[in-house]
Structure formats: structure tokens, C-alpha cells
Scaffold this active site. Structure first.
Site, PDB file in Angstrom:
ATOM      1  N   GLU A   1      32.976  46.762  50.167  1.00  0.00           N
ATOM      2  CA  GLU A   1      33.003  46.978  51.608  1.00  0.00           C
ATOM      3  C   GLU A   1      32.768  48.447  51.941  1.00  0.00           C
ATOM      4  O   GLU A   1      33.483  49.326  51.437  1.00  0.00           O
ATOM      5  CB  GLU A   1      34.350  46.518  52.172  1.00  0.00           C
ATOM      6  CG  GLU A   1      34.610  45.038  51.946  1.00  0.00           C
ATOM      7  CD  GLU A   1      36.072  44.645  52.081  1.00  0.00           C
ATOM      8  OE1 GLU A   1      36.389  43.473  51.816  1.00  0.00           O
ATOM      9  OE2 GLU A   1      36.907  45.524  52.441  1.00  0.00           O
TER      10      GLU A   1
ATOM     11  N   GLU B   1      37.174  39.631  50.172  1.00  0.00           N
ATOM     12  CA  GLU B   1      37.440  39.921  48.757  1.00  0.00           C
ATOM     13  C   GLU B   1      37.186  38.709  47.871  1.00  0.00           C
ATOM     14  O   GLU B   1      36.780  38.859  46.711  1.00  0.00           O
ATOM     15  CB  GLU B   1      38.870  40.423  48.595  1.00  0.00           C
ATOM     16  CG  GLU B   1      39.099  41.838  49.099  1.00  0.00           C
ATOM     17  CD  GLU B   1      39.103  41.950  50.615  1.00  0.00           C
ATOM     18  OE1 GLU B   1      38.830  43.047  51.134  1.00  0.00           O
ATOM     19  OE2 GLU B   1      39.374  40.920  51.285  1.00  0.00           O
TER      20      GLU B   1
ATOM     21  N   GLN C   1      38.626  47.849  48.508  1.00  0.00           N
ATOM     22  CA  GLN C   1      38.920  49.067  49.248  1.00  0.00           C
ATOM     23  C   GLN C   1      40.371  49.521  49.088  1.00  0.00           C
ATOM     24  O   GLN C   1      40.658  50.707  49.048  1.00  0.00           O
ATOM     25  CB  GLN C   1      38.588  48.853  50.717  1.00  0.00           C
ATOM     26  CG  GLN C   1      38.329  50.128  51.475  1.00  0.00           C
ATOM     27  CD  GLN C   1      37.660  49.850  52.796  1.00  0.00           C
ATOM     28  OE1 GLN C   1      38.318  49.430  53.750  1.00  0.00           O
ATOM     29  NE2 GLN C   1      36.365  50.072  52.866  1.00  0.00           N
ATOM     30  N   PHE C   2      41.300  48.561  48.988  1.00  0.00           N
ATOM     31  CA  PHE C   2      42.693  48.833  48.666  1.00  0.00           C
ATOM     32  C   PHE C   2      43.145  47.789  47.654  1.00  0.00           C
ATOM     33  O   PHE C   2      42.799  46.612  47.773  1.00  0.00           O
ATOM     34  CB  PHE C   2      43.590  48.744  49.914  1.00  0.00           C
ATOM     35  CG  PHE C   2      43.407  49.873  50.886  1.00  0.00           C
ATOM     36  CD1 PHE C   2      44.223  50.989  50.833  1.00  0.00           C
ATOM     37  CD2 PHE C   2      42.412  49.815  51.852  1.00  0.00           C
ATOM     38  CE1 PHE C   2      44.065  52.033  51.741  1.00  0.00           C
ATOM     39  CE2 PHE C   2      42.248  50.852  52.759  1.00  0.00           C
ATOM     40  CZ  PHE C   2      43.072  51.966  52.700  1.00  0.00           C
TER      41      PHE C   2
ATOM     42  N   ASP D   1      45.831  46.347  47.377  1.00  0.00           N
ATOM     43  CA  ASP D   1      46.612  45.296  48.019  1.00  0.00           C
ATOM     44  C   ASP D   1      45.769  44.040  48.251  1.00  0.00           C
ATOM     45  O   ASP D   1      46.282  42.913  48.234  1.00  0.00           O
ATOM     46  CB  ASP D   1      47.150  45.771  49.367  1.00  0.00           C
ATOM     47  CG  ASP D   1      47.810  47.128  49.281  1.00  0.00           C
ATOM     48  OD1 ASP D   1      49.034  47.204  49.462  1.00  0.00           O
ATOM     49  OD2 ASP D   1      47.102  48.118  49.013  1.00  0.00           O
ATOM     50  N   PHE D   2      44.462  44.233  48.469  1.00  0.00           N
ATOM     51  CA  PHE D   2      43.591  43.109  48.814  1.00  0.00           C
ATOM     52  C   PHE D   2      43.234  42.234  47.616  1.00  0.00           C
ATOM     53  O   PHE D   2      42.534  41.221  47.766  1.00  0.00           O
ATOM     54  CB  PHE D   2      42.308  43.619  49.477  1.00  0.00           C
ATOM     55  CG  PHE D   2      42.547  44.479  50.695  1.00  0.00           C
ATOM     56  CD1 PHE D   2      43.750  44.431  51.392  1.00  0.00           C
ATOM     57  CD2 PHE D   2      41.568  45.352  51.131  1.00  0.00           C
ATOM     58  CE1 PHE D   2      43.961  45.228  52.511  1.00  0.00           C
ATOM     59  CE2 PHE D   2      41.771  46.153  52.243  1.00  0.00           C
ATOM     60  CZ  PHE D   2      42.968  46.097  52.941  1.00  0.00           C
ATOM     61  N   ILE D   3      43.730  42.616  46.444  1.00  0.00           N
ATOM     62  CA  ILE D   3      43.486  41.781  45.268  1.00  0.00           C
ATOM     63  C   ILE D   3      44.113  40.403  45.440  1.00  0.00           C
ATOM     64  O   ILE D   3      43.671  39.427  44.836  1.00  0.00           O
ATOM     65  CB  ILE D   3      44.009  42.455  43.984  1.00  0.00           C
ATOM     66  CG1 ILE D   3      43.426  41.778  42.741  1.00  0.00           C
ATOM     67  CG2 ILE D   3      45.537  42.435  43.937  1.00  0.00           C
ATOM     68  CD1 ILE D   3      43.791  42.455  41.444  1.00  0.00           C
TER      69      ILE D   3
ATOM     70  N   HIS E   1      48.894  48.501  52.593  1.00  0.00           N
ATOM     71  CA  HIS E   1      47.821  49.302  51.991  1.00  0.00           C
ATOM     72  C   HIS E   1      48.354  50.336  51.005  1.00  0.00           C
ATOM     73  O   HIS E   1      47.680  51.321  50.718  1.00  0.00           O
ATOM     74  CB  HIS E   1      47.020  50.027  53.081  1.00  0.00           C
ATOM     75  CG  HIS E   1      46.311  49.138  54.039  1.00  0.00           C
ATOM     76  ND1 HIS E   1      46.971  48.435  55.009  1.00  0.00           N
ATOM     77  CD2 HIS E   1      44.993  48.833  54.170  1.00  0.00           C
ATOM     78  CE1 HIS E   1      46.097  47.738  55.723  1.00  0.00           C
ATOM     79  NE2 HIS E   1      44.899  47.958  55.228  1.00  0.00           N
TER      80      HIS E   1
END
Length: 327
Positions: free
Chosen positions: A29, A60, A82-83, A85-87, A129
Site C-alpha cells: 500500500e 492485506e 504498512q503496519f 498490526d495488519f497481519i 498501529h
């Protein structure tokens, strides 16, 4: 040797690999003209073009699925979340596809992909985040997990990760991006699964990961003035884990403090402590193993509360002092 930032080292490794191998590309992204959320890919779009520095939708699940599919066909994708956390949105693909396909197909299919992602607190990015979720992927057989703390390590380990034929999770702490160290020009490889002694010492072994390596080194300087000699061990890679280096260090010092940013409960700090407890180094311990890790709360937005949620230099110094006083 020149000194560059951690961020520049990551960019260099990707660029050098892309110049060398046309099968390597990056997707994520805002990584194109914008240069990524933290500026890591800045300038890469201009050099390699939109086919190899590919902006993706904000999904994601789609990014990870496309990366896995292209890796199966022989490409070597790097996908940036991008962070970190988004995994959570991409975990099904990472856990149930990337981590298992090579095994389930008897080695006939390979997944040479790298997931790069910034994690950790310290930037005021708040609860969604700022997490440290590396233990999510460290728990999954079939995935390699890297968490470099210095620019030198980041470049050498990223080169190795991109050339590995297995899926590699590559965690970059946001606070490490601006740190600098001596980094050679050109390509070099650091083997995955080899720890590094960042500081030699005789009194206490501090095994730290990510940004906590820097905090441990700062604490060691303070403690040295009090006559307490700290050894700082940086695993660099969580999976595979270099247990031998950790065990040898604890056998030498007789004391161990484990420091990670991730929440203490079920965190990787427990894995590191168990490596010591289950090895021959246990018989050399002069004090119980101490774990310093994140509080069991979401990361706060307010700066002072954010600091209280994860270990700081003062916490490490206090733990070391107490360990030496009691024993």
C-alpha cells in the site's frame, strides 16, 4: 565504511536484489510514488517502475494472497504491510498457505517470499498501529521470522531473506528506522539463525530483541559505571533461533534477563526464558531468570502512558541492580 540509517539499509538491500534478479519485486500500500508509509521505498518507483514497485488496494488479504501465488510460480515477491498490526487480516494466507504449501506438496512447490512490516510502539500511533505481534508468526512451523535491531543486520539479513526459498517474516521496529550503523556498500549476507553478541560482559546476560537491544545497550552503559558488567545478546532471528549462543552466554555470566517489547503473556520472552531453563545453562544460574516485557494492555496513545506500557532503560537498569543485590 559509511554510516547509514536502518531505513536506508532496508531500501538498499531491496534495490540491490532487484537490480540483480528480475524475479524480485515489491508490492504494498502506497509504496510507489508516495514511497511507503515510512518512506522505505522512496525513489524505488522511479528506478524500477510500476511493474516491479506495485501499489496495491488496501487489502492485506489480497496482498498476501497475490504474493504467495506469484511465489509459487517462481517470482520472489516482497510484500510490505504498512503496519505489523495488519497481519491479522493476512494471517489465513500466511499461516495456512505460505507456512504449509511446501510441506504439503513434498517440496515440489516453494514459497520464496518476504513479508516486511514495521512494528512496535514509540511513535504515538496508538493501540491499532503499535503492537508487537511477531510471536504470531514465530509460532507457525514453515515460517522463518527475522527481527533485526541495527542497519547492518537489517541489510545483511534482508538479502538472505530474499534469497531464501521459504516464506520469511521480516519485522522492522519503527524506532529503529532512524538509527545508524556502519554498513558496507553492495551485497552481503548474514546467515538466518545466527545470534550476535552486541556487547561482551561477565555479570548478567541480557537477551533482547528489536528496539530493546538498543535499550539494553544503553542500560549496560549506565550499569558499567556501577561496576556491573552486562553482556547483550541479540538473537536477530526468532525462527530459527540460535539457542547455542544464548546458552553459552548464560553459562558464562550465571544470570539472565530477557527483554522484549511484546506483551509478556504468551510472548516470545517466554520462549527465550525456556531455552535457558531447559538447557545446561540452568545449572549455572546464580539467580532466577527475569523477564521484562509489555504490559497486558493495548498500547496507549498518550506518550507517558505509552512508555509505561513497554520496558524502558530504567526498568532494565533496576532489574539488573536487583539481580546483583540479591545474589
Amino acid at each position: 565504511m559509511r554510516e547509514i540509517t536502518y531505513l536506508e539499509a532496508v531500501r538498499e538491500a531491496m534495490s540491490e536484489q532487484m537490480r540483480e534478479n528480475p524475479d524480485v519485486y515489491i508490492m504494498g500500500e502506497d509504496i510507489g510514488i508516495y514511497g511507503g508509509g515510512f518512506g522505505v521505498t522512496r525513489g524505488m518507483y522511479e528506478e524500477f517502475g510500476g511493474e516491479r514497485v506495485r501499489n496495491t488496494p488496501i487489502s492485506e488479504a489480497a496482498i498476501s494472497g497475490a504474493a504467495i501465488g506469484s511465489a509459487i510460480t517462481g517470482m520472489r515477491p516482497i510484500f510490505e504491510l504498512q503496519f505489523s498490526d495488519f497481519i491479522t487480516i493476512a494471517l489465513d494466507n500466511i499461516v495456512n498457505q505460505a507456512g504449509k504449501i511446501r510441506y504439503m506438496y513434498g517440496g515440489k512447490a516453494q514459497i520464496p517470499l518476504v513479508m516486511r512490516t514495521p512494528g512496535g510502539s514509540g511513535t504515538g500511533a496508538a493501540a491499532q498501529h503499535s503492537q508487537s505481534l511477531e510471536n504470531f508468526t514465530a509460532h507457525i512451523p514453515g515460517l522463518k521470522v527475522i527481527q533485526p535491531s541495527t542497519a547492518y543486520d537489517a541489510k545483511g539479513l534482508l538479502h538472505s531473506a530474499i534469497e531464501d526459498n521459504n516464506p520469511v517474516m521480516f519485522y522492522e521496529h519503527k524506532l529503529c528506522y532512524k538509527t545508524t550503523s556502519d554498513v558496507p556498500e553492495g551485497k552481503y549476507l548474514i546467515p538466518i539463525g545466527v545470534a550476535d553478541i552486541k556487547r561482551e560482559g561477565t555479570d548478567i546476560s541480557i537477551v533482547a530483541t528489536g528496539i530493546m537491544v538498543h535499550k539494553a545497550l544503553e542500560a549496560a552503559e549506565i550499569l558499567a559505571k556501577e561496576g556491573i558488567n552486562i553482556e547483550v545478546v541479540d538473537p536477530r532471528t526468532l525462527v530459527p533461533l540460535d539457542k547455542e549462543t544464548i546458552v553459552k552466554s548464560v553459562m558464562k555470566t550465571g544470570r539472565a534477563i530477557v527483554v522484549t517489547e511484546a506483551v509478556k503473556r504468551s510472548g516470545f520472552s517466554a520462549e527465550l526464558a525456556s531455552v535457558i531453563a531447559e538447557s545446561e545453562s540452568f545449572d549455572f544460574l546464580d539467580a532466577p531468570i527475569v523477564r521484562l516485557a509489555g504490559k497486558e494492555i493495548p498500547i496507549p496513545y498518550q506518550p507517558e502512558l505509552e512508555k509505561l506500557a513497554v520496558p524502558q532503560v530504567d526498568d532494565i537498569v533496576e532489574a539488573a541492580r536487583n539481580m546483583m543485590k540479591k545474589h
